[in-house]
Design an enzyme around this catalytic site. Structure first.
Site, short mmCIF file in Angstrom:
data_model
loop_
_atom_site.label_atom_id
_atom_site.label_comp_id
_atom_site.label_asym_id
_atom_site.label_seq_id
_atom_site.Cartn_x
_atom_site.Cartn_y
_atom_site.Cartn_z
N CYS A 104 19.74 -20.25 -6.08
CA CYS A 104 18.32 -19.90 -6.26
C CYS A 104 18.17 -18.46 -6.77
O CYS A 104 18.88 -17.56 -6.34
CB CYS A 104 17.58 -20.08 -4.93
SG CYS A 104 15.80 -19.75 -5.08
N CYS A 116 15.33 -13.97 -0.94
CA CYS A 116 14.91 -14.08 0.47
C CYS A 116 16.09 -13.70 1.38
O CYS A 116 17.15 -14.36 1.33
CB CYS A 116 14.41 -15.49 0.76
SG CYS A 116 13.22 -16.05 -0.48
N CYS A 123 18.27 -16.28 3.46
CA CYS A 123 18.60 -17.61 2.92
C CYS A 123 20.01 -17.73 2.36
O CYS A 123 20.44 -16.92 1.52
CB CYS A 123 17.58 -17.98 1.84
SG CYS A 123 17.79 -19.69 1.28
N CYS A 146 11.72 -35.28 4.51
CA CYS A 146 11.39 -34.03 3.82
C CYS A 146 12.50 -33.64 2.87
O CYS A 146 13.66 -33.55 3.28
CB CYS A 146 11.24 -32.88 4.82
SG CYS A 146 10.14 -33.26 6.18
N CYS A 199 7.46 -35.52 2.42
CA CYS A 199 7.20 -34.08 2.37
C CYS A 199 8.19 -33.49 1.38
O CYS A 199 9.35 -33.93 1.35
CB CYS A 199 7.41 -33.46 3.76
SG CYS A 199 7.20 -31.66 3.78
N CYS A 248 2.29 -28.04 5.14
CA CYS A 248 3.21 -27.73 6.22
C CYS A 248 3.58 -26.28 5.97
O CYS A 248 4.20 -25.96 4.95
CB CYS A 248 4.42 -28.66 6.09
SG CYS A 248 5.77 -28.21 7.19
N ARG A 295 6.07 -27.63 14.81
CA ARG A 295 7.46 -28.13 14.79
C ARG A 295 8.45 -27.06 15.27
O ARG A 295 8.49 -25.96 14.72
CB ARG A 295 7.85 -28.61 13.39
CG ARG A 295 9.27 -29.21 13.37
CD ARG A 295 9.63 -29.91 12.06
NE ARG A 295 8.60 -30.83 11.68
CZ ARG A 295 7.84 -30.69 10.59
NH1 ARG A 295 8.05 -29.71 9.76
NH2 ARG A 295 6.90 -31.57 10.31
N1 SAM Z 1 12.74 -22.69 -2.08
C1 SAM Z 1 11.66 -23.18 -1.35
C2 SAM Z 1 10.91 -22.10 -0.60
O1 SAM Z 1 11.44 -21.01 -0.44
O2 SAM Z 1 9.79 -22.37 -0.19
C3 SAM Z 1 12.02 -24.30 -0.39
C4 SAM Z 1 13.30 -24.19 0.39
S1 SAM Z 1 13.38 -22.85 1.59
C5 SAM Z 1 15.06 -22.96 2.10
C6 SAM Z 1 12.42 -23.51 2.94
C7 SAM Z 1 12.28 -22.69 4.18
O3 SAM Z 1 13.48 -22.71 4.93
C8 SAM Z 1 11.99 -21.21 4.06
O4 SAM Z 1 10.66 -20.94 3.75
C9 SAM Z 1 12.34 -20.72 5.44
O5 SAM Z 1 11.24 -20.80 6.32
C10 SAM Z 1 13.41 -21.71 5.91
N2 SAM Z 1 14.71 -21.04 6.04
C11 SAM Z 1 15.58 -20.75 5.06
N3 SAM Z 1 16.67 -20.15 5.53
C12 SAM Z 1 16.51 -20.05 6.87
C13 SAM Z 1 17.31 -19.51 7.92
N4 SAM Z 1 18.48 -18.93 7.68
N5 SAM Z 1 16.84 -19.59 9.18
C14 SAM Z 1 15.64 -20.16 9.43
N6 SAM Z 1 14.85 -20.69 8.47
C15 SAM Z 1 15.27 -20.63 7.20
FE1 SF4 Z 2 15.24 -19.68 -2.84
FE2 SF4 Z 2 16.01 -19.71 -0.30
FE3 SF4 Z 2 14.02 -18.11 -1.07
FE4 SF4 Z 2 13.63 -20.79 -1.01
S1 SF4 Z 2 14.04 -19.46 0.75
S2 SF4 Z 2 13.03 -19.35 -2.63
S3 SF4 Z 2 15.69 -21.48 -1.59
S4 SF4 Z 2 16.18 -17.99 -1.73
#
Ligand code: SAM
Ligand code: SF4
Ligand code: DTB
Length: 327
Positions: free
Chosen positions: A67, A71, A74, A111, A142, A202, A274
């Site tokens: 990606c 973030c 992530c 989802c 979802c 959500c 949730r």
């Molecule tokens: N890329 C899209 C986004 O950022 O909305 C969808 C996928 S992203 C992985 C979905 C959600 O996963 C994030 O908004 C975050 O809340 C959650 N998430 C990702 N990494 C995480 C982590 N290490 N611990 C807890 N929640 C996490």
């Molecule tokens: Fe990309 Fe992860 Fe951020 Fe979603 S949470 S936009 S998958 S880096």
């Protein structure tokens, strides 16, 4: 606190007169004695839901890793050296096979998550076919695909999508410390598009990223005062991912996590709350406390997106021990 607490707790869900929660109001909830907060949250929960029923959603990562976004929590960001490998968008048949298996195990919602900043048009077309296919299996659908551009939410709605997941993740003030490649305001725009298209949303956040209690309260206040509160509110406990900026985030007091669930239940009385990421590392007792505080949905299945989840057999045993009914 807005008006009287009684009014807040007992007002009709999503009524036009729903209270306008400020950060200070939500902070005041957090600062209640723990038992008082739990009692109020549980009372609110019982007025709106069967307190012994828990909804189960199964997650599938349809497009993993690589990606563009940064973030800080992530595993899927291309900017950090994590163990997550980049993969292509899964073929339709593979997604439908996973959905069938989730249905057989008892999930009611499926989802699908993609590691995108936002979906490209060609990819969106493929996801629309997945939504139609999963829906045809009798499951609620979802997807979480990142930011939506003009018209994309409408296409998802027309394909039969039930929920769009897009978390605010943390409050506006703290957001820039965790994510720099897009803004909190961008997240709000996507929620707006999804709601305008008539999708259920959500949206929740991640707790334990080093944010303050005030940041947590501000996140909940913002979710509760969206034009319409999210129908579903995932509260994720940070899963620290080695290689990411938050890989060594300091641990959070478990009671603070339970307080967050309780406050979410009080300010969004009619929403599904949730208990999301992080359950694998929670004791059964802590999860039971979260259910008492108003959590009434979980992710059910062997994996989340790139990390593990509590085992299905452990969840089944926990439901049996607590007399919880899966819906
Ligand atoms: N890329 C899209 C986004 O950022 O909305 C969808 C996928 S992203 C992985 C979905 C959600 O996963 C994030 O908004 C975050 O809340 C959650 N998430 C990702 N990494 C995480 C982590 N290490 N611990 C807890 N929640 C996490
Ligand atoms: Fe990309 Fe992860 Fe951020 Fe979603 S949470 S936009 S998958 S880096
Ligand atoms: C949500 O709030 N949590 C889920 C789902 N929505 C997409 C994702 C949790 C991801 C946990 C880290 C991982 O497995 O990569």
């Amino acid at each position: 606190m807005p008006q009287t607490l009684a009014e807040t707790t007992f007002s009709a869900p999503h009524a036009a007169s729903r209270p306008v929660w400020t950060t200070a109001d939500v902070l005041a909830l957090y600062e209640l004695p723990f038992m008082e907060l739990l009692w109020r949250a549980h009372t609110t929960h019982r007025q709106n839901f069967d307190a012994n029923a828990i909804q189960r959603s199964t997650l599938l990562s349809i497009k993993t890793g690589g990606c563009s976004e940064d973030c800080g929590y992530c595993s899927q960001s291309a900017r950090y050296a994590t163990d997550t490998e980049r993969e292509r968008l899964l073929p339709l048949e593979e997604v439908l096979a996973a959905a069938r298996s989730a249905r057989e195990k008892g999930a009611s919602r499926f989802c699908m998550g993609a590691a995108w900043k936002s979906p490209k048009e060609g990819d969106l077309e493929k996801v629309l076919a997945m939504v139609q296919g999963v829906k045809a299996l009798g499951l609620e659908t979802c997807v979480t695909l990142g930011m939506l551009k003009e018209g994309q939410a409408q296409k998802l709605k027309e394909a039969g999508l039930d929920y769009y997941n897009h978390n605010l993740d943390t409050d506006q003030e703290f957001y820039g410390k965790v994510v720099q490649s897009h803004t909190h305001a961008d997240r709000l725009d996507t929620l707006d598009r999804a709601q305008e298209a008539g999708l259920n949303i959500c949206s929740g956040g991640i707790i334990g990223m080093g944010e303050s209690r005030k940041n947590r309260a501000a996140l909940l206040a913002q979710l509760a005062t969206l034009p319409k509160p999210p129908e579903s509110v995932p509260i994720n406990h940070l899963v620290p991912i080695p290689g990411t900026p938050l890989g060594n985030a300091p641990p959070l007091d478990s009671f603070e996590f339970v307080r967050t669930i309780a406050a979410a239940r009080i300010v969004m009385p009619a929403s599904w709350v949730r208990l999301s990421a992080g359950r694998m590392d929670m004791s059964d007792e802590l999860q039971a406390l979260c259910f008492f505080a108003g959590a009434n949905s979980i992710f059910y299945g062997e994996a989340l997106l790139t990390t593990g989840n509590a085992d299905v057999s452990r969840d089944d045993a926990l439901f049996a021990r607590l007399g919880l009914q899966a819906i």
